[in-house]
Write a protein that holds these residues in place. Structure first.
Motif, short mmCIF file in Angstrom:
data_model
loop_
_atom_site.label_atom_id
_atom_site.label_comp_id
_atom_site.label_asym_id
_atom_site.label_seq_id
_atom_site.Cartn_x
_atom_site.Cartn_y
_atom_site.Cartn_z
N LYS A 67 0.97 -1.22 -0.01
CA LYS A 67 0.20 0.00 -0.09
C LYS A 67 0.85 1.33 0.06
N MET A 68 1.98 1.29 0.91
CA MET A 68 2.53 2.49 1.14
C MET A 68 3.55 2.59 -0.29
N GLN A 69 3.98 1.52 -0.81
CA GLN A 69 4.86 1.59 -2.15
C GLN A 69 3.97 2.32 -3.12
N LEU A 70 2.69 1.87 -3.40
CA LEU A 70 1.88 2.43 -4.42
C LEU A 70 1.48 3.96 -4.20
N MET A 71 1.16 4.39 -2.76
CA MET A 71 0.66 5.54 -2.45
C MET A 71 1.95 6.44 -2.72
N ASP A 72 3.00 6.02 -2.29
CA ASP A 72 4.10 7.24 -2.41
C ASP A 72 4.35 7.43 -4.00
N ARG A 73 4.16 6.47 -4.83
CA ARG A 73 4.15 6.80 -6.16
C ARG A 73 3.09 7.64 -6.55
N LEU A 74 1.82 7.58 -6.08
CA LEU A 74 0.82 8.39 -6.69
C LEU A 74 0.49 9.61 -6.24
N ALA A 90 -9.77 -5.37 -5.12
CA ALA A 90 -9.01 -4.72 -4.44
C ALA A 90 -9.86 -3.31 -4.10
N PHE A 91 -11.02 -3.29 -4.70
CA PHE A 91 -11.82 -1.78 -4.74
C PHE A 91 -11.86 -1.31 -3.18
N ASP A 92 -12.45 -2.24 -2.45
CA ASP A 92 -12.75 -1.69 -0.96
C ASP A 92 -11.60 -1.46 -0.18
N GLU A 93 -10.48 -2.20 -0.26
CA GLU A 93 -9.28 -2.07 0.35
C GLU A 93 -8.44 -0.66 -0.16
N PHE A 94 -8.58 -0.54 -1.31
CA PHE A 94 -8.07 0.81 -1.83
C PHE A 94 -8.33 1.99 -1.28
N PHE A 95 -9.83 1.95 -1.57
CA PHE A 95 -10.42 3.01 -1.09
C PHE A 95 -10.60 3.39 0.43
N LYS A 96 -10.52 2.07 1.24
CA LYS A 96 -10.48 2.26 2.59
C LYS A 96 -9.15 2.81 3.19
N MET A 97 -8.09 2.57 2.24
CA MET A 97 -6.65 3.09 2.56
C MET A 97 -6.74 4.42 2.21
N CYS A 98 -7.21 4.91 1.16
CA CYS A 98 -7.57 6.32 0.77
C CYS A 98 -7.87 7.11 1.80
N GLU A 99 -9.01 6.53 2.39
CA GLU A 99 -9.65 7.49 3.60
C GLU A 99 -8.94 7.25 4.81
N VAL A 100 -8.30 6.17 5.26
CA VAL A 100 -7.32 6.38 6.28
C VAL A 100 -6.19 7.24 6.24
N GLY A 102 -5.90 9.86 4.12
CA GLY A 102 -6.40 11.14 3.66
C GLY A 102 -6.12 11.44 2.48
N PHE A 103 -6.00 10.56 1.42
CA PHE A 103 -5.37 10.53 0.06
C PHE A 103 -5.72 11.78 -0.79
N ILE A 104 -7.09 12.16 -0.71
CA ILE A 104 -7.53 13.22 -1.63
C ILE A 104 -6.84 14.41 -1.25
N LYS A 105 -6.84 14.86 -0.04
CA LYS A 105 -6.49 15.99 0.84
C LYS A 105 -4.68 15.91 0.65
N GLU A 106 -4.06 14.93 0.94
CA GLU A 106 -2.79 14.83 0.82
C GLU A 106 -2.20 15.36 -0.82
N ALA A 107 -3.07 14.68 -1.80
CA ALA A 107 -2.98 14.89 -3.18
C ALA A 107 -2.92 16.28 -3.26
N ALA A 108 -4.07 17.01 -2.87
CA ALA A 108 -4.07 18.39 -3.36
C ALA A 108 -2.87 19.19 -2.72
N ARG A 136 -17.12 11.23 -0.73
CA ARG A 136 -15.78 11.15 -0.72
C ARG A 136 -14.89 12.06 -1.37
N VAL A 137 -15.20 12.07 -2.70
CA VAL A 137 -14.62 12.61 -3.88
C VAL A 137 -15.34 14.02 -4.19
N PRO A 138 -14.35 15.03 -4.59
CA PRO A 138 -14.73 16.05 -5.05
C PRO A 138 -15.58 15.79 -6.40
#
Length: 223
Positions: A67-74, A90-100, A102-108, A136-138
């Motif tokens: 998870k962290m390897q992927l998110m570091d790239r994204l 992987a749909f549920d696990e991916f978006f659960k990870m995004c929520e935990v 704060g992927f959207i805010k960190e990406a911004a 969860r998504v703008p």
């Protein structure tokens, strides 16, 4: 500085055309920008890695390290557009990870622009998943894909709240043709001598939609 787009192509259901759209979008971005990095998160073969091995990496969201390897790239604003082909498993696990995390805010914060391309469905699970994303998504970052080969008829009213990208039906013999591992959409456009052919028009229409989407995204995030 312009934001780096990240396109996440997803569905909670199997066999909806997700990898097909990931192939189309990846080839379009490679043609437009000269570079693209795609991630394949799938169990079933053939998958995106089989079609586009030169620009695709595998990713895993079943453990913390993956998870962290992927998110570091994204969340890296390196000006290389990313495409994620997110398997239904992987749909549920991916978006659960995004929520935990704060992927959207960190990406911004890092000037990365995620766009969710969600395949519409009429089953309860798909509708529930869509509502989760809508919360969860703008609004400008959620695009509905209506694959007319899989989902005949109109979309549910609730899904019309997001912009809709309609993927038109191809005849079965053409679908079989483009499913070959050595088929390239861009190469076909370059070599086909009849621009009025059904497949040429189909590819060109989808590339035009991606061009408009990518241009709109860059305009919105360049301020």
């Amino acid at each position: 500085m312009l934001a780096t787009p990240v396109y996440i192509i997803c569905s909670p259901s199997p066999q909806v055309g997700k990898t097909l759209v990931a192939r189309l979008l990846s080839e379009f971005l490679l043609l437009k920008n000269g570079r693209v990095l795609s991630f394949d998160i799938n169990l079933k073969e053939p998958s995106l890695l089989d079609y586009l091995p030169d620009i695709t990496e595998t990713a895993d969201v079943t453990d913390t390290y993956g998870k962290m390897q992927l998110m570091d790239r994204l969340i890296l604003n390196d000006r290389v557009t990313k495409v994620v082909d997110l398997g239904f498993h992987a749909f549920d696990e991916f978006f659960k990870m995004c929520e935990v995390i704060g992927f959207i805010k960190e990406a911004a914060r890092r000037r990365v622009a995620p766009v969710i391309l969600f395949f519409a469905g009429t089953d309860r699970f798909s509708l529930r998943s869509y509502e989760m994303l809508r919360r969860r998504v703008p609004p400008t970052a959620l695009i509905t894909i209506h694959n007319q080969f899989v989902l005949r008829g109109e979309l549910p009213d609730s899904i019309h709240r997001a912009p809709v990208f309609r993927l038109p039906v191809l005849p079965v013999f053409l679908k079989t043709y483009i499913d070959r591992l050595n088929f390239s959409f861009t190469s076909y456009l370059r070599t086909e001598k009849d621009p009025s052919s059904e497949l040429y028009q189909w590819i060109g229409r989808n590339y035009s939609i991606f061009r408009d989407l990518d241009s709109r995204l860059m305009l919105e995030r360049s301020g």
